[in-house]
Design a protein around this motif. Structure first.
Motif, short mmCIF file in Angstrom:
data_model
loop_
_atom_site.label_atom_id
_atom_site.label_comp_id
_atom_site.label_asym_id
_atom_site.label_seq_id
_atom_site.Cartn_x
_atom_site.Cartn_y
_atom_site.Cartn_z
N HIS A 125 8.05 156.80 55.22
CA HIS A 125 9.28 157.24 55.72
C HIS A 125 9.88 155.42 56.65
CE1 HIS A 125 9.96 161.75 54.50
NE2 HIS A 125 10.93 160.48 53.73
N PHE A 126 10.80 155.94 57.07
CA PHE A 126 10.98 154.23 57.97
C PHE A 126 12.77 154.60 58.88
CE2 PHE A 126 12.52 149.86 58.50
CZ PHE A 126 11.12 149.34 59.44
N HIS A 127 12.54 154.95 59.18
CA HIS A 127 14.28 155.11 60.62
C HIS A 127 14.52 153.78 60.71
CE1 HIS A 127 11.77 158.97 60.58
NE2 HIS A 127 13.53 159.36 60.28
N LEU A 128 15.67 153.67 60.31
CA LEU A 128 16.33 152.72 60.71
C LEU A 128 17.40 152.64 61.84
CD1 LEU A 128 18.14 151.96 56.96
CD2 LEU A 128 16.08 151.16 58.10
N PRO A 129 16.91 151.96 62.94
CA PRO A 129 17.39 152.09 63.92
C PRO A 129 18.61 152.60 64.68
CG PRO A 129 16.35 149.93 64.27
CD PRO A 129 16.17 150.99 62.96
N LYS A 130 19.74 150.72 64.09
CA LYS A 130 20.71 151.10 64.31
C LYS A 130 21.92 151.95 63.18
CE LYS A 130 19.49 148.35 67.52
NZ LYS A 130 19.77 149.01 69.35
N VAL A 131 21.54 152.51 62.15
CA VAL A 131 22.13 152.90 61.35
C VAL A 131 21.68 154.32 61.71
CG1 VAL A 131 22.61 153.64 58.63
CG2 VAL A 131 21.35 151.79 59.53
N ALA A 132 22.96 154.84 63.15
CA ALA A 132 22.68 156.23 63.29
C ALA A 132 24.10 155.95 64.92
CB ALA A 132 21.57 156.61 64.15
N SER A 133 24.12 157.01 64.96
CA SER A 133 25.39 157.16 66.55
C SER A 133 24.62 156.87 67.22
CB SER A 133 25.83 158.70 66.37
OG SER A 133 26.83 159.07 66.01
N THR A 134 25.94 155.61 68.14
CA THR A 134 24.91 154.99 69.32
C THR A 134 24.37 155.69 70.26
OG1 THR A 134 27.10 153.40 69.34
CG2 THR A 134 27.01 153.72 71.40
N ILE A 135 24.72 157.04 70.54
CA ILE A 135 24.68 157.56 71.17
C ILE A 135 22.78 157.64 70.53
CG2 ILE A 135 24.98 159.72 70.51
CD1 ILE A 135 24.50 159.34 74.26
N PHE A 136 22.36 158.40 69.64
CA PHE A 136 20.98 158.09 68.85
C PHE A 136 19.90 157.20 68.77
CE2 PHE A 136 23.15 162.40 68.63
CZ PHE A 136 22.56 163.19 69.15
N GLN A 137 20.29 155.59 68.54
CA GLN A 137 20.75 154.76 68.44
C GLN A 137 19.51 154.32 68.78
OE1 GLN A 137 22.99 151.17 68.13
NE2 GLN A 137 24.47 152.10 66.54
N THR A 138 18.31 153.72 68.51
CA THR A 138 16.71 153.47 69.44
C THR A 138 16.37 152.07 68.90
OG1 THR A 138 15.68 154.01 67.03
CG2 THR A 138 15.59 155.43 68.05
N PRO A 139 15.82 151.02 70.61
CA PRO A 139 15.60 149.68 70.29
C PRO A 139 14.67 149.11 69.42
CG PRO A 139 13.93 151.34 71.56
CD PRO A 139 15.71 151.78 71.15
N TYR A 140 14.24 150.56 68.18
CA TYR A 140 12.67 149.91 67.20
C TYR A 140 12.43 150.38 66.07
CZ TYR A 140 10.51 147.63 71.50
OH TYR A 140 10.70 147.34 73.21
N SER A 141 12.53 150.42 65.46
CA SER A 141 11.68 150.38 63.94
C SER A 141 10.71 151.96 63.59
CB SER A 141 11.67 149.97 62.54
OG SER A 141 12.76 148.76 62.67
N ALA A 142 10.89 152.37 63.25
CA ALA A 142 10.17 154.06 62.81
C ALA A 142 9.68 154.99 61.93
CB ALA A 142 11.55 155.32 64.36
#
Length: 251
Positions: A125-142
């Motif tokens: 799996h590859f989590h898209l860091p910015k395809v999320a609500s602002t509060i749960f966005q992350t600085p890096y891909s996961a």
């Protein structure tokens, strides 16, 4: 939230009308944390919907409304996957709500069970860091990956286990994952499991948990589940419970 519920009801209606197209029972990756090594049938869409509630400590809870794994079978050895989750976290008077980073991925079956060799698949799996609500966005891909294996012990009992690693998107440090579960079929429609699993960060203490649950096969394309568990270590949740519903249909 109403839009999400309407979509779920609509898809349930489609699946109910199509259940006679395939008589092989649905295989799901829930409710346990041990992913199964089996592939969604070719040209089938499968949805695995869960409503977990987790009590982290006296003042902290997590709840998903819902979490959903969507899968599409490409062929007998490969499926595409999409994970979405609407998460609500609460700590004392602070509450956050929104969508966590969407994950896209795949599952590929590498081996079928033969003698002492298990059925084996790899999941990525590859989590898209910015395809999320602002509060749960992350600085890096996961990214995340697992090898999932299953042995048939008896006609009614299996032994399954996963090993892998995942990244949280906040640091570049992986957390290793292990799961071990045994499942037993009480009848053609009901089964249960018990499971030990955990997360092993490189710089923190391990997080180990014990859970169990039951599945009810409504018909070959519909499954209901219920599960619950407890934390075994200080940094694990106090307890957690979940309800789930999975279904599929051919397109």
């Amino acid at each position: 939230m109403k839009i999400i519920l309407y979509k779920i009801v609509f898809l349930m209606g489609l699946a109910t009308g199509c259940f006679a197209q395939n008589t092989d029972p649905i295989q799901t990756d829930r409710p346990d944390q041990t992913e199964c090594p089996f592939i969604t049938p070719t040209h089938f869409l499968q949805f695995e919907i869960g409503f977990p509630y987790e009590k982290t400590n006296t003042h902290s809870t997590k709840m998903s409304l819902p979490t959903m794994l969507s899968k599409f079978g490409i062929n007998e050895r490969f499926e595409l996957r999409l994970i979405t989750e609407h998460l609500i976290t609460s700590e004392i008077t602070n509450e956050n709500s929104g969508f966590t980073p969407i994950a896209i991925g795949f599952k590929s079956q590498l081996l079928k069970e033969r003698g002492i060799l298990p059925t084996l698949a790899v999941i990525g799996h590859f989590h898209l860091p910015k395809v999320a609500s602002t509060i749960f966005q992350t600085p890096y891909s996961a990214p995340a990956f697992r090898f999932t294996m299953q042995h048939t012990l008896t006609p009614n009992q299996t032994l399954s286990y996963n090993i892998g690693a995942e990244w949280d998107g906040d640091t570049g440090i992986p957390t290793f994952i292990y799961t071990l579960t045994t499942a037993y079929s009480f009848s053609e429609k009901t089964s249960g499991y018990i499971e030990l699993y955990g997360f092993l960060p490189q710089i923190y203490l391990g997080n180990h948990r014990l859970d169990g649950g039951f599945n009810y096969l409504w018909n070959p394309n519909h499954q209901l589940d219920i599960s619950a568990g407890i934390g075994l270590t200080e940094n694990a949740p106090k307890y957690f419970v979940a309800l789930g519903y999975s279904f599929r249909f051919k397109i």
